[in-house]
Design a protein around this motif. Structure first.
Motif, short mmCIF file in Angstrom:
data_model
loop_
_atom_site.label_atom_id
_atom_site.label_comp_id
_atom_site.label_asym_id
_atom_site.label_seq_id
_atom_site.Cartn_x
_atom_site.Cartn_y
_atom_site.Cartn_z
N THR A 76 0.83 -1.21 0.00
CA THR A 76 0.00 0.00 0.00
C THR A 76 0.87 1.26 0.00
OG1 THR A 76 -1.70 -1.21 1.23
CG2 THR A 76 -1.85 1.19 1.21
N ILE A 77 1.94 1.24 0.81
CA ILE A 77 2.84 2.41 0.86
C ILE A 77 3.52 2.61 -0.49
CG2 ILE A 77 4.94 3.31 1.93
CD1 ILE A 77 4.10 1.88 4.50
N ARG A 78 3.92 1.51 -1.12
CA ARG A 78 4.56 1.65 -2.42
C ARG A 78 3.62 2.26 -3.45
NH1 ARG A 78 4.89 -0.73 -7.23
NH2 ARG A 78 6.92 -0.84 -8.30
N GLN A 79 2.38 1.80 -3.47
CA GLN A 79 1.41 2.37 -4.41
C GLN A 79 1.15 3.84 -4.09
OE1 GLN A 79 1.67 -0.31 -6.72
NE2 GLN A 79 -0.29 0.65 -7.22
N ALA A 80 1.10 4.16 -2.79
CA ALA A 80 0.88 5.56 -2.39
C ALA A 80 2.04 6.44 -2.83
CB ALA A 80 0.67 5.64 -0.88
N LEU A 81 3.28 5.90 -2.71
CA LEU A 81 4.44 6.68 -3.15
C LEU A 81 4.43 6.88 -4.66
CD1 LEU A 81 7.26 5.13 -0.93
CD2 LEU A 81 6.31 7.43 -0.77
N THR A 82 4.02 5.86 -5.41
CA THR A 82 3.95 6.00 -6.86
C THR A 82 2.95 7.08 -7.26
OG1 THR A 82 4.50 3.65 -7.11
CG2 THR A 82 3.53 4.76 -9.02
N ILE A 83 1.77 7.05 -6.64
CA ILE A 83 0.75 8.07 -6.94
C ILE A 83 1.21 9.44 -6.43
CG2 ILE A 83 -1.64 8.74 -6.52
CD1 ILE A 83 -2.30 5.76 -6.28
N GLY A 84 1.82 9.43 -5.20
CA GLY A 84 2.26 10.69 -4.63
C GLY A 84 3.35 11.36 -5.45
N GLN A 85 4.24 10.58 -6.06
CA GLN A 85 5.30 11.16 -6.88
C GLN A 85 4.72 11.84 -8.11
OE1 GLN A 85 8.10 8.34 -8.55
NE2 GLN A 85 9.83 9.68 -8.07
N GLN A 86 3.73 11.21 -8.74
CA GLN A 86 3.09 11.83 -9.89
C GLN A 86 2.27 13.06 -9.48
OE1 GLN A 86 3.84 10.77 -12.92
NE2 GLN A 86 5.07 9.11 -12.03
N PHE A 87 1.60 12.96 -8.34
CA PHE A 87 0.83 14.11 -7.85
C PHE A 87 1.74 15.28 -7.52
CE2 PHE A 87 -0.95 16.46 -4.22
CZ PHE A 87 -2.11 16.94 -4.81
N TRP A 88 2.89 14.99 -6.88
CA TRP A 88 3.80 16.07 -6.53
C TRP A 88 4.40 16.72 -7.79
CZ3 TRP A 88 4.36 18.82 -2.42
CH2 TRP A 88 5.47 19.65 -2.27
N LEU A 89 4.59 15.95 -8.85
CA LEU A 89 5.06 16.51 -10.09
C LEU A 89 4.03 17.48 -10.66
CD1 LEU A 89 7.27 16.48 -12.29
CD2 LEU A 89 6.05 14.58 -13.36
N THR A 90 2.73 17.17 -10.52
CA THR A 90 1.67 18.08 -10.97
C THR A 90 1.68 19.37 -10.15
OG1 THR A 90 0.34 16.16 -11.58
CG2 THR A 90 -0.80 18.27 -11.38
N VAL A 91 1.83 19.24 -8.83
CA VAL A 91 1.91 20.43 -7.98
C VAL A 91 3.11 21.29 -8.34
CG1 VAL A 91 2.18 21.21 -5.58
CG2 VAL A 91 0.69 19.27 -6.11
N TRP A 92 4.23 20.59 -8.64
CA TRP A 92 5.46 21.31 -8.99
C TRP A 92 5.27 22.14 -10.27
CZ3 TRP A 92 10.72 18.35 -9.79
CH2 TRP A 92 11.77 19.28 -9.93
N VAL A 93 4.62 21.55 -11.27
CA VAL A 93 4.43 22.25 -12.54
C VAL A 93 3.48 23.46 -12.37
CG1 VAL A 93 3.51 22.00 -14.88
CG2 VAL A 93 4.94 20.21 -13.90
N ARG A 94 2.47 23.32 -11.54
CA ARG A 94 1.46 24.37 -11.39
C ARG A 94 1.85 25.42 -10.35
NH1 ARG A 94 -4.18 20.81 -11.37
NH2 ARG A 94 -3.99 20.00 -13.52
N SER A 95 2.96 25.25 -9.68
CA SER A 95 3.34 26.21 -8.62
C SER A 95 3.76 27.53 -9.25
CB SER A 95 4.48 25.64 -7.79
OG SER A 95 5.65 25.50 -8.58
#
Length: 397
Positions: A354-373
């Motif tokens: 579960t943590i691994r899947q959360a990290l995979t999704i979180g990494q992509q989500f953080w990339l979206t936040v990074w682009v829109r900042s």
């Protein structure tokens, strides 16, 4: 900077994933190198000096003791006999053409060590061993190469291979070997006959079929001395009787070959006039002669582990269709897996997944936040993305 960082972290992730496998391979390589070093540092085997002035084959063993190097090979280098564990002691016998020497004994008494000594495949501590004639050895663990049945039988006879690489068999001799080793019923069942591929080490064959092909290869080689290590144990009683009578007695002994047979199939030895001498190995490793006339039941009877296929219909009748279920995995099956694997271990693995899947999704989500900042050049986003990537690599490894 965003895409540059993404590229670097992708390269880092693909490299770090290989680290656990590299460590495991390195440890295996070091262990293999150590075993190869120990083997290459062993003392050279003594080459038997054959008497070339004799026209008949013979085998003379006088007061020989055979053994193996102990497990701690490195400490025994250069120590001579002190580094060898004796297994079979005081071996004395003589054999000439047409003799059948049988060695009986319980499982693990040293029959294989004796035959390895006669073929110069282990350590001879003392005594004298002389022989004249070509020798063929059939191990109780048959070896086959990834080729057809025909090639496995005839390829090791130098007379069958021409300079152009084409293998040509002596059809008469080949058929005699096939019949004597009870291979014809199996060949009739195989769709390609003798051209059937056996796979790596005969993976597509049964244990008895592999043993009989290995036996046929030795018989086809037309040697002078045959050493058989429990070749009758891998087949059923009818096939074993056929091999003993048709192959060993009728084919080899009548051609004045020497046959050394180690077996616990005493029913073929008791009262058989073809047996020249009978020996046994006791619990202390002493090699002793036994009278054939006064022989008593003292060893375990062979256990049949293979049924000889007789016909295609009989072979098909023994096949059992594997049942297959369709649909989703039931909750009952899941509970059985969890119970067999352990509840705590299953919970930990579920959390890690579960943590691994959360990290995979979180990494992509953080990339979206990074682009829109509003400030994408900030190193804060790089650090957070790097921490998520490293954590994902660790869990993946």
């Amino acid at each position: 900077k965003i895409f540059t960082s993404l590229l670097w972290f992708a390269l880092l992730q693909s490299s770090m994933v290989r680290i656990p496998g590299t460590i495991t391979s390195t440890v295996n390589v070091l262990g293999s190198l150590e075993r190869l070093q120990n083997f290459l540092l062993l003392e050279e085997s003594k080459v038997l000096q054959e008497q070339t002035n004799s026209s008949t084959c013979y085998l003379k063993v006088k007061n020989c003791t055979f053994g193996w190097y102990s497990k701690n090979v490195q400490s025994n280098i250069g120590e001579g006999p002190s580094g060898v564990k004796p297994v079979v002691k005081h071996v004395n016998f003589e054999a000439t053409g047409g003799d059948l020497i049988c060695v009986l004994g319980a499982v693990g008494c040293g029959k294989s060590s004796l035959l390895a000594g006669l073929t110069n495949n282990n350590v001879r501590i003392g005594g004298s061993l002389q022989r004249h004639g070509k020798i063929a050895f059939v191990n109780q663990r048959p070896w086959l190469r990834n080729a057809s049945i025909l090639e496995n039988i005839i390829d090791f006879d130098s007379k069958t291979t021409e300079f152009d690489g084409i293998v040509k068999a002596d059809d008469v001799k080949l058929q005699q070997c096939v019949d004597a080793c009870a291979l014809q019923p199996d060949i009739d069942v195989f769709p390609n006959g003798l051209d059937t591929l056996v796979g790596s080490n005969g993976v597509t064959l049964s244990g008895g079929q592999r043993q009989r092909i290995s036996l046929a290869r030795a018989v086809y080689a037309d040697a002078d001395i045959y050493v058989f290590d429990d070749v009758l144990s891998a087949v059923d009683e009818d096939v074993a009787k056929h091999i003993f009578e048709k192959c060993i007695v009728d084919l080899l002994l009548k051609r004045k070959k020497i046959v050394i047979l180690a077996t616990h199939a005493e029913q073929y030895v008791r009262g058989n006039p073809s047996v020249t001498a009978l020996y046994t190995i006791d619990s202390d490793g002493e090699f002793k002669a036994v009278s054939v006339d006064n022989f008593k039941d003292s060893f375990a009877k062979p256990v049949a582990i293979e049924d000889q296929p007789v016909s295609t219909s009989e072979s098909k009748s023994k096949r059992v269709r594997e049942e297959r279920k369709k649909g989703y995995v039931s909750f009952h099956d899941v509970k059985q897996y969890i119970h067999a694997f352990g509840v705590c271990t299953s919970v930990v693995l579920f959390l890690l997944f579960t943590i691994r899947q959360a990290l995979t999704i979180g990494q992509q989500f953080w990339l979206t936040v990074w682009v829109r900042s509003s400030d994408p050049t900030s190193t804060f986003f790089v650090y957070i993305y790097g921490v998520l990537g490293i954590a994902l690599v660790v869990l993946t490894a």
